[in-house]
Design a protein around this motif. Structure first.
Motif, PDB file in Angstrom:
ATOM      1  N   UNK A 174       8.515  -7.373  18.318  1.00  0.00           N
ATOM      2  CA  UNK A 174       8.475  -6.607  17.079  1.00  0.00           C
ATOM      3  C   UNK A 174       7.753  -7.377  15.967  1.00  0.00           C
ATOM      4  N   UNK A 175       7.013  -6.690  15.105  1.00  0.00           N
ATOM      5  CA  UNK A 175       6.276  -7.358  14.017  1.00  0.00           C
ATOM      6  C   UNK A 175       7.211  -7.791  12.895  1.00  0.00           C
ATOM      7  N   UNK A 176       6.713  -8.708  12.051  1.00  0.00           N
ATOM      8  CA  UNK A 176       7.509  -9.114  10.895  1.00  0.00           C
ATOM      9  C   UNK A 176       7.010  -8.396   9.644  1.00  0.00           C
ATOM     10  N   UNK A 177       7.749  -8.544   8.551  1.00  0.00           N
ATOM     11  CA  UNK A 177       7.478  -7.758   7.352  1.00  0.00           C
ATOM     12  C   UNK A 177       6.151  -8.157   6.698  1.00  0.00           C
ATOM     13  N   UNK A 178       5.790  -9.435   6.774  1.00  0.00           N
ATOM     14  CA  UNK A 178       4.514  -9.853   6.183  1.00  0.00           C
ATOM     15  C   UNK A 178       3.340  -9.226   6.919  1.00  0.00           C
ATOM     16  N   UNK A 179       3.452  -9.164   8.226  1.00  0.00           N
ATOM     17  CA  UNK A 179       2.394  -8.549   9.029  1.00  0.00           C
ATOM     18  C   UNK A 179       2.282  -7.057   8.722  1.00  0.00           C
ATOM     19  N   UNK A 180       3.413  -6.396   8.531  1.00  0.00           N
ATOM     20  CA  UNK A 180       3.396  -4.972   8.197  1.00  0.00           C
ATOM     21  C   UNK A 180       2.654  -4.727   6.882  1.00  0.00           C
ATOM     22  N   UNK A 181       2.915  -5.556   5.865  1.00  0.00           N
ATOM     23  CA  UNK A 181       2.220  -5.413   4.598  1.00  0.00           C
ATOM     24  C   UNK A 181       0.733  -5.650   4.734  1.00  0.00           C
ATOM     25  N   UNK A 182       0.356  -6.642   5.537  1.00  0.00           N
ATOM     26  CA  UNK A 182      -1.066  -6.921   5.763  1.00  0.00           C
ATOM     27  C   UNK A 182      -1.757  -5.739   6.438  1.00  0.00           C
ATOM     28  N   UNK A 183      -1.084  -5.109   7.379  1.00  0.00           N
ATOM     29  CA  UNK A 183      -1.669  -3.960   8.072  1.00  0.00           C
ATOM     30  C   UNK A 183      -1.934  -2.808   7.106  1.00  0.00           C
ATOM     31  N   UNK A 184      -1.002  -2.545   6.194  1.00  0.00           N
ATOM     32  CA  UNK A 184      -1.214  -1.486   5.214  1.00  0.00           C
ATOM     33  C   UNK A 184      -2.461  -1.769   4.372  1.00  0.00           C
ATOM     34  N   UNK A 185      -2.618  -3.014   3.960  1.00  0.00           N
ATOM     35  CA  UNK A 185      -3.785  -3.380   3.165  1.00  0.00           C
ATOM     36  C   UNK A 185      -5.072  -3.206   3.960  1.00  0.00           C
ATOM     37  N   UNK A 186      -5.080  -3.689   5.195  1.00  0.00           N
ATOM     38  CA  UNK A 186      -6.290  -3.613   6.018  1.00  0.00           C
ATOM     39  C   UNK A 186      -6.646  -2.176   6.370  1.00  0.00           C
ATOM     40  N   UNK A 187      -5.651  -1.303   6.429  1.00  0.00           N
ATOM     41  CA  UNK A 187      -5.917   0.107   6.730  1.00  0.00           C
ATOM     42  C   UNK A 187      -6.440   0.866   5.515  1.00  0.00           C
ATOM     43  N   UNK A 188      -6.410   0.244   4.344  1.00  0.00           N
ATOM     44  CA  UNK A 188      -6.989   0.864   3.164  1.00  0.00           C
ATOM     45  C   UNK A 188      -6.023   1.598   2.272  1.00  0.00           C
ATOM     46  N   UNK A 189      -4.717   1.345   2.414  1.00  0.00           N
ATOM     47  CA  UNK A 189      -3.744   2.000   1.546  1.00  0.00           C
ATOM     48  C   UNK A 189      -3.659   1.288   0.195  1.00  0.00           C
ATOM     49  N   UNK A 190      -3.440   2.067  -0.845  1.00  0.00           N
ATOM     50  CA  UNK A 190      -3.223   1.516  -2.178  1.00  0.00           C
ATOM     51  C   UNK A 190      -1.726   1.301  -2.408  1.00  0.00           C
ATOM     52  N   UNK A 191      -1.402   0.366  -3.265  1.00  0.00           N
ATOM     53  CA  UNK A 191      -0.018   0.035  -3.640  1.00  0.00           C
ATOM     54  C   UNK A 191       0.865  -0.097  -2.396  1.00  0.00           C
ATOM     55  N   UNK A 192       0.478  -0.931  -1.441  1.00  0.00           N
ATOM     56  CA  UNK A 192       1.317  -1.092  -0.242  1.00  0.00           C
ATOM     57  C   UNK A 192       2.620  -1.810  -0.584  1.00  0.00           C
ATOM     58  N   UNK A 193       3.710  -1.277  -0.063  1.00  0.00           N
ATOM     59  CA  UNK A 193       5.038  -1.845  -0.314  1.00  0.00           C
ATOM     60  C   UNK A 193       5.793  -1.900   1.007  1.00  0.00           C
ATOM     61  N   UNK A 194       6.477  -3.008   1.248  1.00  0.00           N
ATOM     62  CA  UNK A 194       7.336  -3.121   2.423  1.00  0.00           C
ATOM     63  C   UNK A 194       8.699  -3.665   2.001  1.00  0.00           C
ATOM     64  N   UNK A 195       9.722  -3.211   2.668  1.00  0.00           N
ATOM     65  CA  UNK A 195      11.050  -3.794   2.503  1.00  0.00           C
ATOM     66  C   UNK A 195      11.777  -3.698   3.832  1.00  0.00           C
ATOM     67  N   UNK A 196      12.895  -4.355   3.932  1.00  0.00           N
ATOM     68  CA  UNK A 196      13.560  -4.470   5.224  1.00  0.00           C
ATOM     69  C   UNK A 196      15.050  -4.168   5.086  1.00  0.00           C
ATOM     70  N   UNK A 197      15.594  -3.536   6.111  1.00  0.00           N
ATOM     71  CA  UNK A 197      17.023  -3.247   6.171  1.00  0.00           C
ATOM     72  C   UNK A 197      17.560  -3.744   7.508  1.00  0.00           C
ATOM     73  N   UNK A 198      18.596  -4.536   7.463  1.00  0.00           N
ATOM     74  CA  UNK A 198      19.236  -5.042   8.674  1.00  0.00           C
ATOM     75  C   UNK A 198      20.548  -4.313   8.915  1.00  0.00           C
ATOM     76  N   UNK A 199      20.712  -3.825  10.124  1.00  0.00           N
ATOM     77  CA  UNK A 199      21.917  -3.099  10.510  1.00  0.00           C
ATOM     78  C   UNK A 199      22.540  -3.791  11.716  1.00  0.00           C
ATOM     79  N   UNK A 200      23.839  -3.982  11.680  1.00  0.00           N
ATOM     80  CA  UNK A 200      24.567  -4.555  12.810  1.00  0.00           C
ATOM     81  C   UNK A 200      25.436  -3.465  13.433  1.00  0.00           C
ATOM     82  N   UNK A 201      25.232  -3.232  14.711  1.00  0.00           N
ATOM     83  CA  UNK A 201      26.042  -2.275  15.467  1.00  0.00           C
ATOM     84  C   UNK A 201      26.909  -3.075  16.435  1.00  0.00           C
ATOM     85  N   UNK A 202      28.172  -2.727  16.526  1.00  0.00           N
ATOM     86  CA  UNK A 202      29.088  -3.492  17.378  1.00  0.00           C
ATOM     87  C   UNK A 202      29.486  -2.674  18.606  1.00  0.00           C
ATOM     88  N   UNK A 203      29.648  -3.391  19.710  1.00  0.00           N
ATOM     89  CA  UNK A 203      29.995  -2.779  20.989  1.00  0.00           C
ATOM     90  C   UNK A 203      31.098  -3.594  21.666  1.00  0.00           C
TER      91      UNK A 203
END
Length: 267
Positions: A174-203
Motif C-alpha cells: 500500500x502507498x503512503x500519504x506523501x506518495x499520494x499527495x505527490x501523485x495528485x500534483x503530478x496528475x495536474x490537480x490544483x489544491x491537492x490535499x491528503x489526510x489519513x484515518x486509522x481504524x482498528x477492527x478487533x476479532x
C-alpha cells in the motif's frame, strides 16, 4: 513505486470481487460503509453543488448513496469493472479497471472509494480522471495506505518462513500519504490535499479476519504471489503468531486499516 510495473493480476481481482458479490455476506462491506459515511460528511462541508458526478469502481453503490445523502449532487452515474456490480437505478457503464475512457469534461465530481490501491498505474488513473473533469471540478478518493493489515502481513511472513524456509508477498504494498499527495500534483490537480484515518477492527481469531477479507473480495491477487498451495498447518500457525503478537488483554486480536483521503480540483 506503483506505476510502470504489474503488481496486481487485474483479472484475478475481478474474479475475487465477483465471487464475493455472489455470496453477498451480510455486513461484509462495513469498511466501505464507514468510508461512504465519511464521504457524505466531507461533501456536505463543500460549499458547492455538483451537476454530474461519477461513482468510480464503488462495487456496491454505497458511494452513490452517500452522494445523494449529502444533498450536493444532482445526478450520478456509475462506472464499474463488471456488470454484476451495476443496477438499473443509475446510468452505468462497464470499463476495464485502468481504461476509463472518460469523455473530456464529463463530470464535475468524481469519487473513488477503496479501489485506487488495486490499480497497477495509479498515476495513469489519476491523469485519466483529471482529463475527464470539468474545469473547477472536484476529485475525492479514499484508498488503503501503509499500515493496512500490517499485523496480518507480519504473521503470514513469519509463519511461511518457519514452515517453508522462504516467503512470498501475500499483502499488497500500500502507498503512503506523501506518495499520494505527490501523485495528485503530478496528475495536474490544483489544491491537492491528503489526510489519513486509522481504524482498528478487533476479532476473536485471525481466521475471522481472513474470512472477512474473502467476503470483501480482498484476497491475494499479486502477480508475484506463490502458486503453491499451503497447508492447514500454515494458517493455524498464522493464527497463533497473530494472537501472540497482536492481541489485547481480553485476547482479541487487532487489525489495522489505514485510509488515505485524497482531494484535488481540476484547474
Amino acid at each position: 513505486m506503483m506505476q510502470n510495473s504489474q503488481i496486481f493480476d487485474s483479472a484475478l481481482i475481478e474474479r475475487f470481487l465477483q465471487r464475493a458479490a455472489k455470496k453477498a455476506v451480510v455486513d461484509a462491506d462495513f469498511l466501505l460503509a464507514h468510508v461512504a459515511n465519511d464521504l457524505a460528511e466531507r461533501l456536505a462541508a463543500v460549499d458547492r453543488f455538483f451537476e454530474h458526478a461519477i461513482d468510480l469502481h464503488g462495487y456496491t453503490g454505497l458511494a452513490t448513496e452517500a452522494m445523494e445523502r449529502s444533498g450536493k449532487v444532482a445526478a450520478v452515474e456509475r462506472i464499474e469493472t463488471l456488470p454484476e456490480f451495476l443496477t438499473s437505478q443509475y446510468p452505468s457503464y462497464v470499463r476495464l479497471r485502468e481504461e476509463l475512457a472518460l469523455k473530456p469534461q464529463q463530470a464535475d465530481l468524481i469519487i473513488s472509494l477503496l479501489s485506487l490501491h488495486l490499480t497497477n498505474d495509479i498515476l495513469g488513473m489519476l491523469i485519466q480522471i483529471r482529463q475527464g473533469m470539468q474545469p473547477d471540478g472536484l476529485f475525492l478518493a479514499a484508498m488503503c495506505g501503509t499500515g493496512t493489515l500490517s499485523e496480518l502481513r507480519e504473521s503470514l511472513l513469519q509463519a511461511e518462513s518457519e514452515l517453508y524456509g522462504g516467503v512470498h508477498p501475500r499483502i499488497a504494498p500500500f502507498p503512503d500519504i506523501r506518495y499520494a499527495g505527490l501523485l495528485l500534483q503530478r496528475a495536474g490537480f490544483s489544491i491537492p490535499v491528503t489526510d489519513i484515518e486509522n481504524i482498528v477492527v478487533r476479532y476473536d481469531t485471525a481466521f475471522e479476519l481472513m474470512s472477512d477479507l474473502r467476503a470483501m473480495g480482498m484476497q491475494n491477487a499479486l502477480v508475484n504471489r506463490s502458486r503453491h498451495p499451503v497447508s492447514r498447518q500454515f494458517f493455524k500457525r498464522v493464527s497463533e503468531i497473530y494472537a501472540e503478537r497482536f492481541s489485547d488483554p481480553d485476547r482479541r486480536i487487532r487489525a489495522n486499516f489505514s485510509f488515505i483521503w485524497m482531494s484535488g480540483w481540476a484547474p
